[in-house]
Design a protein around this motif. Sequence first.
Motif, PDB file in Angstrom:
ATOM      1  N   GLN A  28      14.246 -15.244 -48.126  1.00 42.09           N
ATOM      2  CA  GLN A  28      13.216 -15.913 -48.919  1.00 42.09           C
ATOM      3  C   GLN A  28      13.480 -17.413 -49.002  1.00 42.09           C
ATOM      4  OE1 GLN A  28      12.886 -14.459 -52.929  1.00 42.09           O
ATOM      5  NE2 GLN A  28      11.084 -15.696 -53.395  1.00 42.09           N
TER       6      GLN A  28
ATOM      7  N   GLU B  98      11.103 -20.470 -47.500  1.00 40.89           N
ATOM      8  CA  GLU B  98      10.565 -21.537 -48.341  1.00 40.89           C
ATOM      9  C   GLU B  98      11.012 -22.907 -47.833  1.00 40.89           C
ATOM     10  OE1 GLU B  98       8.440 -23.383 -51.416  1.00 40.89           O
ATOM     11  OE2 GLU B  98       8.315 -21.411 -50.465  1.00 40.89           O
TER      12      GLU B  98
ATOM     13  N   ARG C  38       9.077 -23.676 -44.665  1.00 42.61           N
ATOM     14  CA  ARG C  38       7.670 -23.981 -44.971  1.00 42.61           C
ATOM     15  C   ARG C  38       7.532 -25.403 -45.495  1.00 42.61           C
ATOM     16  NH1 ARG C  38       4.396 -24.589 -49.011  1.00 42.61           N
ATOM     17  NH2 ARG C  38       6.031 -24.212 -50.568  1.00 42.61           N
ATOM     18  N   ARG C  39       8.404 -25.767 -46.435  1.00 38.09           N
ATOM     19  CA  ARG C  39       8.313 -27.116 -47.024  1.00 38.09           C
ATOM     20  C   ARG C  39       8.649 -28.197 -46.003  1.00 38.09           C
ATOM     21  NH1 ARG C  39      10.875 -27.031 -53.144  1.00 38.09           N
ATOM     22  NH2 ARG C  39       9.988 -25.036 -53.840  1.00 38.09           N
TER      23      ARG C  39
END
Length: 271
Positions: free
Chosen positions: A11, A15, A18-19
Motif C-alpha cells: 500500500q 501511494e 502514485r504521488r
Amino acid sequence: MTEPLYAELLQLAHEAARRAGALLRDGRPADLAVAATKSSPIDVVTEMDIAAEKLITDLVSEHRPDDGFLGEEGAVSEGTSGIRWVIDPLDGTVNYLYGLPTWSVSIAAEQDGERVVGVVAVPMRGETFHAVRGGGAWATGAWEGERRLACRPAPPLDQALVSTGFNYVHDVRVHQADVAQRLIPLLRDIRRGGSAAVDLCDVAAGRLDGYYERGLNPWDLAAGDLIAREAGALTGGRPGEGPTGDLAVAATPGVFEPLQRLLEEFGAWHD
C-alpha cells in the motif's frame, strides 16, 4: 514476513508511486524538449528526479522511520527494521525529456536483501504494475479492476519479440549495437523502449517475449524483476547468475535459455 506487513509495504509503495508519478507528470514543463541539447532542460529533469525521490523517501519515512533506502538520486541509509526500499524515481529520463510516454516510477521493498514487494507506475500509459513475493503479478489500467499478469506462451526463438537498452558510454554502445545486429536475424524483432522497469513489466504482461540489457543498476530492475518473475517469466544474468550490472535477462520460459545462451556467445556482458 507476515501478511499484514506485505499489505502495508504494498500500500505504501502504491501511494508513493502514485504521488511521485503525478508530480512528474503534472510538473513537467510543456516546452521541456525545446533545445534538448542545452543544459537547462537537463537541469529541470534532474530537479524533477530529485524532487520525486524526496517525495517517496519522505512519505515512506513518515510511516516507517526505521526502514533503509537505496535510491538513484542518492538516498542511501541502512535502517534498522530489515526493510530497505530500492527506488528509481524516474526510469526513462530521456523519454521524459522528449515527451515520450514510456517512463516510470519504480519502487521495491526488500527484506533482509530479498525483494518482496514491487510497484512500477507508468503515468502516461495510465498503468500501474505490482507484485508481492509468492502472490503473483497484477496491473491496473484502462480495463476494469485489477488484472493478473502472465507472460506469453513461449514461441520459437525466431518468433520472439525482444526488447533491449543501450548505454550512454560510446564504446559500450558500439558493442551493444554489434550484439543487437547479430541477434536481429535470429528473432522476430528487437524493440528499444527506454525504461528497463517498463520493459520488465511488459514481459510480465505478455507484450514482449524477452528483454535483456547491460549496465543496469539495482534500482533499475528491483521492482520490475520481481513483477516479471511473479508473472511466470524467468530472470537472470550470465548463465548460473542472477541479474547484475553485467547483464540482466528476463523472458518467458522457453525463450529465456536460448536467448541467454546467445547473449553469452555474443559476449553481451563485456566490451
